[in-house]
Design a protein around this motif. Structure first.
Motif, mmCIF file in Angstrom:
data_model
loop_
_atom_site.group_PDB
_atom_site.id
_atom_site.type_symbol
_atom_site.label_atom_id
_atom_site.label_comp_id
_atom_site.label_asym_id
_atom_site.label_seq_id
_atom_site.Cartn_x
_atom_site.Cartn_y
_atom_site.Cartn_z
ATOM 1 N N ARG A 26 1.020 -1.119 0.035
ATOM 2 C CA ARG A 26 -0.108 0.176 -0.055
ATOM 3 C C ARG A 26 0.853 1.234 0.011
ATOM 4 N NH1 ARG A 26 -3.496 2.736 4.864
ATOM 5 N NH2 ARG A 26 -4.562 4.532 3.649
ATOM 6 N N ARG A 89 -10.304 -1.840 2.018
ATOM 7 C CA ARG A 89 -9.533 -2.473 2.955
ATOM 8 C C ARG A 89 -10.395 -2.624 3.964
ATOM 9 N NH1 ARG A 89 -6.301 2.103 1.128
ATOM 10 N NH2 ARG A 89 -7.076 3.336 2.636
ATOM 11 N N GLY A 91 -8.573 -4.584 6.488
ATOM 12 C CA GLY A 91 -7.568 -4.881 7.590
ATOM 13 C C GLY A 91 -6.275 -5.887 7.195
ATOM 14 N N LEU A 92 -5.369 -5.959 7.726
ATOM 15 C CA LEU A 92 -4.081 -6.449 7.372
ATOM 16 C C LEU A 92 -4.369 -8.216 7.321
ATOM 17 C CD1 LEU A 92 -1.539 -4.594 9.577
ATOM 18 C CD2 LEU A 92 -1.867 -4.397 7.080
ATOM 19 N N GLN A 236 -9.020 -2.205 12.032
ATOM 20 C CA GLN A 236 -7.766 -1.412 12.472
ATOM 21 C C GLN A 236 -6.880 -2.256 13.359
ATOM 22 O OE1 GLN A 236 -6.815 1.311 10.665
ATOM 23 N NE2 GLN A 236 -8.725 1.736 9.715
ATOM 24 N N GLN A 238 -2.715 -4.475 13.965
ATOM 25 C CA GLN A 238 -1.506 -4.946 13.394
ATOM 26 C C GLN A 238 -1.243 -6.655 14.246
ATOM 27 O OE1 GLN A 238 1.840 -2.700 14.626
ATOM 28 N NE2 GLN A 238 1.576 -2.838 17.020
ATOM 29 N N THR A 269 5.996 3.382 8.247
ATOM 30 C CA THR A 269 5.062 2.401 8.256
ATOM 31 C C THR A 269 3.742 3.133 7.413
ATOM 32 O OG1 THR A 269 3.630 0.895 9.287
ATOM 33 C CG2 THR A 269 3.964 2.940 10.542
ATOM 34 N N THR A 270 3.086 2.290 6.681
ATOM 35 C CA THR A 270 1.974 2.917 6.288
ATOM 36 C C THR A 270 0.608 2.244 7.103
ATOM 37 O OG1 THR A 270 1.760 0.784 4.675
ATOM 38 C CG2 THR A 270 2.520 2.854 3.962
ATOM 39 N N VAL A 271 0.948 1.669 8.290
ATOM 40 C CA VAL A 271 0.055 1.174 9.261
ATOM 41 C C VAL A 271 0.053 2.265 10.330
ATOM 42 C CG1 VAL A 271 -0.903 -0.636 10.635
ATOM 43 C CG2 VAL A 271 0.437 -1.387 8.600
ATOM 44 N N THR A 272 -1.113 3.309 10.064
ATOM 45 C CA THR A 272 -0.971 4.322 10.832
ATOM 46 C C THR A 272 -1.627 4.075 12.191
ATOM 47 O OG1 THR A 272 -2.641 5.538 9.751
ATOM 48 C CG2 THR A 272 -0.294 6.034 9.259
ATOM 49 N N ARG A 274 -2.565 1.483 14.911
ATOM 50 C CA ARG A 274 -1.929 0.221 15.605
ATOM 51 C C ARG A 274 -2.433 -0.101 16.773
ATOM 52 N NH1 ARG A 274 2.800 -0.182 12.068
ATOM 53 N NH2 ARG A 274 3.699 -1.465 13.359
#
Length: 296
Positions: A26, A89, A91-92, A236, A238, A269-272, A274
């Protein structure tokens, strides 16, 4: 002029191969190009496939000329490449679940989009999982900006497997959980240098989890639930890779492989968001279920 890039067909891609590499991405076109360049330089595992699943806010990272060139280089070298978009999206964990569903290979390498693999890394990992017969093996990523930051207190967490890895139930607050400390900064690189291994040799060591570059036996990953827990965690989050690995460890065992050929690009990181650790949610539910079952 960079010509339009063929995305490939999911039906044509899904095949009974030895290995597929699964790359979620991403908003990282430059990092993705570096990651793909590392894959394009791998030899010793002919014909492995690559899936890139993009969730960028704008155009996909693989449309950038540098990344597109690496896609073409991979295909030119005989590697099928599937390019996908996974939007909206969710989620991861859901993203990784979708990548896993795209593959029918015996082994799947979950590779983050900010990791460069030095030549020889992929065949070493495949050799290791074939010889060890466990659920996963992995290469922890090195942060080269920490090369001069030696932390000897973390080296005590390095413990080699003397035989085939066995299943382990690992939880926070235990000595086994602290094994992850060896994967911070450049700690593993310092351990590797101290061992002075002969050229071409490798060692398997005990882990709690590994981030960035993990090779799974796909059937054993699926048997352990894969990433299907995505429906049980907030969008949202991680730590989805930790949750999956703890499940595989408990059923099939796993190991780190040294030396590691994985290098972290150390990009932001692009996962803001967490705040939620997926593994905490999954472990709490699983342990509660186990306790309830024991009381029956």
């Amino acid at each position: 002029m960079n010509r339009p890039l063929d995305a490939g067909s999911p039906e044509d891609f899904r095949a009974d191969r030895l290995l597929d590499v699964l790359v979620p991405t991403r908003d990282r076109p430059a990092e993705l190009a570096v990651t793909l360049s590392g894959l394009a330089a791998q030899e010793g595992v002919p014909g492995f496939g690559v899936v890139v699943s993009d969730q960028s806010d704008g155009e996909p990272g693989y449309a950038h000329p540098a990344a597109a060139t690496m896609v073409r280089a991979l295909r030119h070298r005989g590697h099928p490449v599937l390019l996908t978009r996974r939007l909206p999206r969710r989620g991861l964990a859901e993203h990784r679940a979708a990548l896993l569903a795209a593959s029918a290979a015996r082994y799947v390498l979950c590779l983050d989009d900010d990791v460069w693999l030095e030549p020889g890394t992929v065949p070493r990992l495949v050799t290791a999982i074939e010889e060890l017969g466990c659920g996963f093996v992995g290469n922890a990523v090195h942060g080269l900006s920490y090369l001069d930051d030696v932390r000897p207190q973390t080296h005590q967490h390095y413990q080699e497997w003397t035989g085939r890895p066995v299943p382990e139930r690992i939880r926070p607050g235990t000595p086994e959980w602290d094994r992850a400390q060896i994967h911070s900064a450049a700690n593993l690189l310092h351990v590797t240098e101290a061992l002075a291994l002969p050229e071409g040799s490798w060692r398997a060591y005990r882990v709690s989890w590994i981030g960035g570059c993990v090779l799974y036996d796909r059937a054993k990953l699926v048997d352990s639930g894969g990433f299907d827990f995505w429906r049980r965690v907030p969008e949202q989050h991680q730590g989805e890779d930790v949750a999956a690995q703890l499940a595989v460890l408990a059923r099939h065992g796993g190991a780190g492989v040294l030396p590691s050929g994985a290098y972290h690009l150390e990009s932001p990181t692009t996962v803001t968001h967490r705040d939620v650790e997926a593994w905490q949610v999954v472990l709490a539910a699983d342990d509660a279920g186990a306790d309830a079952g024991a009381g029956c």
